[in-house]
Motif scaffolding. Structure first.
Motif, PDB file in Angstrom:
ATOM      1  N   HIS A  57     -17.709   5.291   8.101  1.00 19.41           N
ATOM      2  CA  HIS A  57     -16.320   4.867   7.968  1.00 19.41           C
ATOM      3  C   HIS A  57     -15.553   5.830   7.081  1.00 19.41           C
ATOM      4  N   GLN A  58     -14.260   5.836   7.291  1.00 19.63           N
ATOM      5  CA  GLN A  58     -13.346   6.611   6.454  1.00 19.63           C
ATOM      6  C   GLN A  58     -12.402   5.612   5.816  1.00 19.63           C
ATOM      7  N   ASN A  59     -12.432   5.525   4.510  1.00 24.23           N
ATOM      8  CA  ASN A  59     -11.652   4.504   3.827  1.00 24.23           C
ATOM      9  C   ASN A  59     -10.149   4.728   3.967  1.00 24.23           C
ATOM     10  N   VAL A  60      -9.422   3.619   4.044  1.00 28.13           N
ATOM     11  CA  VAL A  60      -7.965   3.689   4.019  1.00 28.13           C
ATOM     12  C   VAL A  60      -7.553   4.252   2.659  1.00 28.13           C
ATOM     13  N   ASP A  61      -6.656   5.207   2.669  1.00 29.67           N
ATOM     14  CA  ASP A  61      -6.185   5.846   1.440  1.00 29.67           C
ATOM     15  C   ASP A  61      -4.964   5.078   0.927  1.00 29.67           C
ATOM     16  N   LEU A  62      -5.152   4.281  -0.108  1.00 30.44           N
ATOM     17  CA  LEU A  62      -4.047   3.493  -0.651  1.00 30.44           C
ATOM     18  C   LEU A  62      -2.934   4.386  -1.180  1.00 30.44           C
ATOM     19  N   GLY A  63      -3.306   5.558  -1.694  1.00 26.25           N
ATOM     20  CA  GLY A  63      -2.305   6.487  -2.190  1.00 26.25           C
ATOM     21  C   GLY A  63      -1.367   6.946  -1.098  1.00 26.25           C
ATOM     22  N   GLU A  64      -1.917   7.224   0.079  1.00 22.24           N
ATOM     23  CA  GLU A  64      -1.088   7.676   1.195  1.00 22.24           C
ATOM     24  C   GLU A  64      -0.136   6.570   1.648  1.00 22.24           C
ATOM     25  N   ILE A  65      -0.638   5.352   1.723  1.00 19.82           N
ATOM     26  CA  ILE A  65       0.209   4.220   2.102  1.00 19.82           C
ATOM     27  C   ILE A  65       1.337   4.047   1.078  1.00 19.82           C
ATOM     28  N   PHE A  66       0.980   4.182  -0.192  1.00 21.12           N
ATOM     29  CA  PHE A  66       1.967   4.083  -1.275  1.00 21.12           C
ATOM     30  C   PHE A  66       3.070   5.124  -1.111  1.00 21.12           C
ATOM     31  N   VAL A  67       2.700   6.375  -0.821  1.00 18.33           N
ATOM     32  CA  VAL A  67       3.700   7.446  -0.725  1.00 18.33           C
ATOM     33  C   VAL A  67       4.613   7.220   0.477  1.00 18.33           C
ATOM     34  N   TYR A  68       4.072   6.765   1.601  1.00 19.30           N
ATOM     35  CA  TYR A  68       4.929   6.464   2.751  1.00 19.30           C
ATOM     36  C   TYR A  68       5.996   5.448   2.349  1.00 19.30           C
ATOM     37  N   LYS A  69       5.578   4.398   1.661  1.00 21.90           N
ATOM     38  CA  LYS A  69       6.540   3.367   1.252  1.00 21.90           C
ATOM     39  C   LYS A  69       7.511   3.913   0.208  1.00 21.90           C
ATOM     40  N   LEU A  70       7.028   4.734  -0.704  1.00 18.81           N
ATOM     41  CA  LEU A  70       7.896   5.310  -1.733  1.00 18.81           C
ATOM     42  C   LEU A  70       8.981   6.187  -1.107  1.00 18.81           C
ATOM     43  N   LEU A  71       8.593   7.062  -0.181  1.00 19.21           N
ATOM     44  CA  LEU A  71       9.569   7.935   0.476  1.00 19.21           C
ATOM     45  C   LEU A  71      10.600   7.117   1.245  1.00 19.21           C
ATOM     46  N   ASP A  72      10.153   6.002   1.808  1.00 21.36           N
ATOM     47  CA  ASP A  72      11.064   5.080   2.496  1.00 21.36           C
ATOM     48  C   ASP A  72      12.071   4.510   1.491  1.00 21.36           C
ATOM     49  N   LEU A  73      11.599   4.055   0.350  1.00 24.40           N
ATOM     50  CA  LEU A  73      12.464   3.419  -0.641  1.00 24.40           C
ATOM     51  C   LEU A  73      13.503   4.373  -1.226  1.00 24.40           C
ATOM     52  N   ILE A  74      13.113   5.639  -1.428  1.00 24.07           N
ATOM     53  CA  ILE A  74      14.062   6.591  -2.024  1.00 24.07           C
ATOM     54  C   ILE A  74      14.852   7.340  -0.946  1.00 24.07           C
ATOM     55  N   LYS A  75      14.636   6.936   0.309  1.00 25.39           N
ATOM     56  CA  LYS A  75      15.388   7.471   1.458  1.00 25.39           C
ATOM     57  C   LYS A  75      15.178   8.981   1.641  1.00 25.39           C
ATOM     58  N   VAL A  76      13.933   9.397   1.435  1.00 27.45           N
ATOM     59  CA  VAL A  76      13.555  10.778   1.705  1.00 27.45           C
ATOM     60  C   VAL A  76      12.488  10.800   2.794  1.00 27.45           C
ATOM     61  N   GLY A  77      12.248   9.655   3.389  1.00 23.36           N
ATOM     62  CA  GLY A  77      11.294   9.532   4.483  1.00 23.36           C
ATOM     63  C   GLY A  77      11.744   8.424   5.405  1.00 23.36           C
ATOM     64  N   PRO A  78      11.095   8.302   6.552  1.00 23.45           N
ATOM     65  CA  PRO A  78      11.504   7.279   7.521  1.00 23.45           C
ATOM     66  C   PRO A  78      11.153   5.866   7.075  1.00 23.45           C
ATOM     67  N   THR A  79      11.836   4.886   7.669  1.00 20.98           N
ATOM     68  CA  THR A  79      11.436   3.494   7.490  1.00 20.98           C
ATOM     69  C   THR A  79      10.007   3.360   7.995  1.00 20.98           C
ATOM     70  N   VAL A  80       9.163   2.697   7.227  1.00 17.44           N
ATOM     71  CA  VAL A  80       7.742   2.635   7.593  1.00 17.44           C
ATOM     72  C   VAL A  80       7.266   1.189   7.657  1.00 17.44           C
ATOM     73  N   HIS A  81       6.376   0.937   8.602  1.00 15.52           N
ATOM     74  CA  HIS A  81       5.696  -0.353   8.719  1.00 15.52           C
ATOM     75  C   HIS A  81       4.209  -0.077   8.840  1.00 15.52           C
ATOM     76  N   PHE A  82       3.402  -0.988   8.317  1.00 17.71           N
ATOM     77  CA  PHE A  82       1.954  -0.872   8.419  1.00 17.71           C
ATOM     78  C   PHE A  82       1.468  -1.978   9.346  1.00 17.71           C
ATOM     79  N   LEU A  83       0.931  -1.572  10.476  1.00 20.48           N
ATOM     80  CA  LEU A  83       0.558  -2.529  11.517  1.00 20.48           C
ATOM     81  C   LEU A  83      -0.866  -3.012  11.279  1.00 20.48           C
ATOM     82  N   PRO A  84      -1.030  -4.315  11.070  1.00 17.49           N
ATOM     83  CA  PRO A  84      -2.368  -4.851  10.812  1.00 17.49           C
ATOM     84  C   PRO A  84      -3.201  -4.932  12.078  1.00 17.49           C
TER      85      PRO A  84
END
Length: 251
Positions: A57-84
């Motif tokens: 297995h390859q673990n989910v990288d919480l840091g990467e998920i965090f950065v996607y959401k951060l870039l979304d919040l500061i409007k320097v990245g796209p709106t992001v959703h995490f599909l369960p």
């Protein structure tokens, strides 16, 4: 479980009045429509997080998920959703990023505005981003920086990377501090962390392999220290004339 199943389960409640189920083309692009009109278009990628019962297995990288959401919040990245994951599957998570209106990737821009270039380089150093090649960032329809994909680098250099960046770019210090205040760093880090709480709880509940809390917390600590380096540089009393610096080029 595939991206089509995940998207059809996830997106209808996201939009008002339950639009029609989304169509997924080639497992990469999801178009959400309502009465024939497109209300959302998303790029979906697999973020591996295989069940611990699997041999590999390859673990989910919480840091990467965090950065996607951060870039979304500061409007320097796209709106992001995490599909369960809604079924038993080797894959634990999908990342869906909305199309950025008017997006042009770096390779299609003859000359990128120096202000947006500086933003990109600053975020790259603070958040320890790598893989920012010409297809992973660019500008939106209003000419603002947009980072649509990335990878996280290693933490082994500590604050040395950030200290070197600030030393090499002292002539841009005032503008750099302006960006830090604009993005509300580091307070917005807590907001991004809070936004991904549901994903962390979901992964724990479904026994999806994920990065250890210690690794994730070490990443958060490091990027907060990087911000501290920037803010400290603004208060340094250095009477020496800073040498001319160039904005580091990104391939």
């Amino acid at each position: 479980m595939n991206s089509s199943s995940a998207a059809k389960h996830f997106f209808p409640p996201v939009f008002e009045n339950n639009p029609q189920n989304p169509d997924v083309f080639g497992g990469l692009i999801c178009e959400v429509t309502k009465k024939g009109n497109t209300v959302g278009k998303y790029h979906i990628k697999i973020h591996l997080g295989i069940s611990r019962s699997a041999k590999h297995h390859q673990n989910v990288d919480l840091g990467e998920i965090f950065v996607y959401k951060l870039l979304d919040l500061i409007k320097v990245g796209p709106t992001v959703h995490f599909l369960p994951n809604i079924q038993k599957s080797r894959f634990g998570l999908y990342i869906a990023t909305e199309d950025v209106k008017g997006f042009r990737q770096r390779s299609d821009i003859q000359k990128m505005n120096d202000r947006e270039k500086l933003k990109c380089e600053l975020l790259s150093n603070i958040l320890i981003l790598t893989d920012l090649h010409s297809e992973n960032y660019g500008i939106d329809g209003e000419g603002n920086l947009s980072i649509i994909d990335f990878q996280l680098g290693a933490l082994h250099r500590g604050t040395k990377r950030m200290e070197k960046y600030m030393k090499d770019n002292m002539k841009y210090r005032t503008q750099i501090v302006e960006f830090i205040k604009l993005w509300n760093f580091p307070k917005v880090f807590d907001s991004a962390d809070s936004e991904i709480t549901n994903q962390k709880e979901l992964m724990a509940k479904r026994n999806i392999g994920r990065q250890s809390s210690d690794e994730y917390l070490a990443y958060l600590k490091q990027i907060k220290e990087n911000v501290s380096v920037v803010l400290a540089s603004n208060h340094d009393e250095d009477n020496t004339e800073p040498s001319p610096a160039k904005i580091q080029k990104i391939q």
